[in-house]
Design a protein around this motif. Structure first.
Motif, PDB file in Angstrom:
ATOM      1  N   PHE A 103       0.870  -1.171   0.000  1.00 40.31           N
ATOM      2  CA  PHE A 103       0.000   0.000   0.000  1.00 40.31           C
ATOM      3  C   PHE A 103       0.912   1.228   0.000  1.00 40.31           C
ATOM      4  O   PHE A 103       1.704   1.410   0.925  1.00 40.31           O
ATOM      5  CB  PHE A 103      -0.907  -0.016   1.226  1.00 40.31           C
ATOM      6  CG  PHE A 103      -1.909  -1.131   1.202  1.00 40.31           C
ATOM      7  CD1 PHE A 103      -1.536  -2.421   1.541  1.00 40.31           C
ATOM      8  CD2 PHE A 103      -3.217  -0.907   0.804  1.00 40.31           C
ATOM      9  CE1 PHE A 103      -2.448  -3.468   1.502  1.00 40.31           C
ATOM     10  CE2 PHE A 103      -4.137  -1.942   0.767  1.00 40.31           C
ATOM     11  CZ  PHE A 103      -3.748  -3.219   1.105  1.00 40.31           C
ATOM     12  N   PHE A 104       0.787   2.024  -1.028  1.00 33.84           N
ATOM     13  CA  PHE A 104       1.707   3.146  -1.230  1.00 33.84           C
ATOM     14  C   PHE A 104       1.113   4.451  -0.735  1.00 33.84           C
ATOM     15  O   PHE A 104      -0.096   4.675  -0.791  1.00 33.84           O
ATOM     16  CB  PHE A 104       2.033   3.296  -2.718  1.00 33.84           C
ATOM     17  CG  PHE A 104       3.013   2.286  -3.233  1.00 33.84           C
ATOM     18  CD1 PHE A 104       2.584   1.050  -3.690  1.00 33.84           C
ATOM     19  CD2 PHE A 104       4.376   2.568  -3.264  1.00 33.84           C
ATOM     20  CE1 PHE A 104       3.490   0.107  -4.164  1.00 33.84           C
ATOM     21  CE2 PHE A 104       5.286   1.637  -3.738  1.00 33.84           C
ATOM     22  CZ  PHE A 104       4.844   0.409  -4.189  1.00 33.84           C
ATOM     23  N   GLY A 105       2.013   5.336  -0.294  1.00 32.33           N
ATOM     24  CA  GLY A 105       1.654   6.710  -0.041  1.00 32.33           C
ATOM     25  C   GLY A 105       1.753   7.514  -1.324  1.00 32.33           C
ATOM     26  O   GLY A 105       2.116   6.986  -2.381  1.00 32.33           O
ATOM     27  N   GLU A 106       1.453   8.800  -1.212  1.00 35.20           N
ATOM     28  CA  GLU A 106       1.461   9.643  -2.412  1.00 35.20           C
ATOM     29  C   GLU A 106       2.849  10.165  -2.749  1.00 35.20           C
ATOM     30  O   GLU A 106       3.053  10.709  -3.826  1.00 35.20           O
ATOM     31  CB  GLU A 106       0.473  10.786  -2.244  1.00 35.20           C
ATOM     32  CG  GLU A 106      -0.958  10.294  -2.157  1.00 35.20           C
ATOM     33  CD  GLU A 106      -1.986  11.379  -2.379  1.00 35.20           C
ATOM     34  OE1 GLU A 106      -3.185  11.106  -2.168  1.00 35.20           O
ATOM     35  OE2 GLU A 106      -1.601  12.512  -2.759  1.00 35.20           O
ATOM     36  N   GLY A 107       3.773   9.987  -1.835  1.00 32.84           N
ATOM     37  CA  GLY A 107       5.154  10.317  -2.146  1.00 32.84           C
ATOM     38  C   GLY A 107       5.603  11.689  -1.688  1.00 32.84           C
ATOM     39  O   GLY A 107       4.790  12.574  -1.406  1.00 32.84           O
ATOM     40  N   SER A 108       6.915  11.820  -1.609  1.00 35.66           N
ATOM     41  CA  SER A 108       7.564  13.106  -1.336  1.00 35.66           C
ATOM     42  C   SER A 108       8.440  13.439  -2.531  1.00 35.66           C
ATOM     43  O   SER A 108       9.324  12.651  -2.885  1.00 35.66           O
ATOM     44  CB  SER A 108       8.446  13.029  -0.077  1.00 35.66           C
ATOM     45  OG  SER A 108       7.693  12.807   1.083  1.00 35.66           O
ATOM     46  N   ARG A 109       8.171  14.575  -3.151  1.00 40.20           N
ATOM     47  CA  ARG A 109       8.969  14.947  -4.318  1.00 40.20           C
ATOM     48  C   ARG A 109      10.138  15.809  -3.887  1.00 40.20           C
ATOM     49  O   ARG A 109       9.945  16.913  -3.371  1.00 40.20           O
ATOM     50  CB  ARG A 109       8.133  15.675  -5.369  1.00 40.20           C
ATOM     51  CG  ARG A 109       8.959  15.973  -6.627  1.00 40.20           C
ATOM     52  CD  ARG A 109       8.127  16.294  -7.828  1.00 40.20           C
ATOM     53  NE  ARG A 109       7.270  15.205  -8.270  1.00 40.20           N
ATOM     54  CZ  ARG A 109       7.681  14.148  -8.969  1.00 40.20           C
ATOM     55  NH1 ARG A 109       8.942  14.018  -9.281  1.00 40.20           N
ATOM     56  NH2 ARG A 109       6.811  13.234  -9.360  1.00 40.20           N
TER      57      ARG A 109
END
Lengths: 113, 114
Positions: A103-109
């Motif tokens: 299950f993934f998060g939306e990420g840190s760019r």
């Protein structure tokens, strides 16, 4: 049931600096893994944490390190940032240590200038 | 080294057209296979998975995939696409004993016009 949350969502650093990215696992999940996704590429496995210990690592140098806390949240630390470290960093959690069902998060760019 | 190849970088279809996205992997051992999807503005999420058994697996939203061991392939199919299927699709492989380490392909962007 909350999902995987990551912070910050965006950040800009300069070459040579250090960065810490944070992740809260989905409720009930005890395994966290981190991925780096460069522009136009698929995610690339950095490492996995289970019971607060790293127990799997991809082809990333030691300046990429992490922590997992008793509440299963996690941090990704990158030292001595390089321009090529600019990417989306994804955190993923699972309730099993032996599966790619994540299950993934939306990420840190992260942008490194 | 393990790798995953996705044949198409960008696919453009009209609604109701059939879809097939190719995926091949290179790994000699036992693997678990996945398709993940990322809808615009959303996080990566699991579309379907294959661990063992029936090589034809069904996922959410009418998608299915077929594992052909002899061809090291795990192609994704949908008989009739909808505009809401517009997304980026990633094929991924997880070798047994590799924990949660997934090897992803580069992804295929699907654009569906209404």
């Amino acid at each position: 049931e909350t999902g995987v949350t990551q912070s910050p969502t965006h950040l800009i650093k300069t070459r040579g600096q250090q960065v810490t990215l944070r992740c809260s696992s989905q409720s009930g999940h005890n395994t966290v893994s981190w991925y780096q996704q460069a522009l136009g590429q698929g995610p690339q496995f950095i490492f996995q944490y289970y019971r607060e210990e790293e127990n799997g690592r991809g082809n990333f140098p030691p300046r990429f390190s992490g922590l997992q806390f008793p509440n299963y949240s996690s941090e990704l630390n990158v030292n001595a940032l390089e321009l090529d470290d600019s990417a989306l960093y994804l955190c993923a959690s699972s309730n099993r240590v032996d599966t790619g069902e994540l299950f993934f998060g939306e990420g840190s760019r992260l942008t490194v200038l | 080294a393990q790798s995953v190849s996705q044949h198409n970088h960008h696919v453009i279809l009209s609604e109701a057209a059939s879809l097939e996205l190719g995926c091949n992997y290179s790994y000699g051992g036992t693997v678990n296979l996945f398709w993940y999807v990322q809808y615009p503005g959303q996080h990566l999420q699991l579309l379907l998975k294959y661990f063992s058994g029936d090589p034809l697996v069904k996922g959410i939203k009418g998608f299915e995939a077929e594992f052909i061991k002899s061809k090291f392939s795990f192609n994704l199919r949908k008989p009739s696409v909808q505009w809401s299927d517009t997304a980026e699709y990633f094929c991924a492989v997880n070798a047994h004993q590799a924990g949660t380490a997934l090897i992803f392909g580069k992804g295929t962007t699907l654009s569906v016009s209404s």
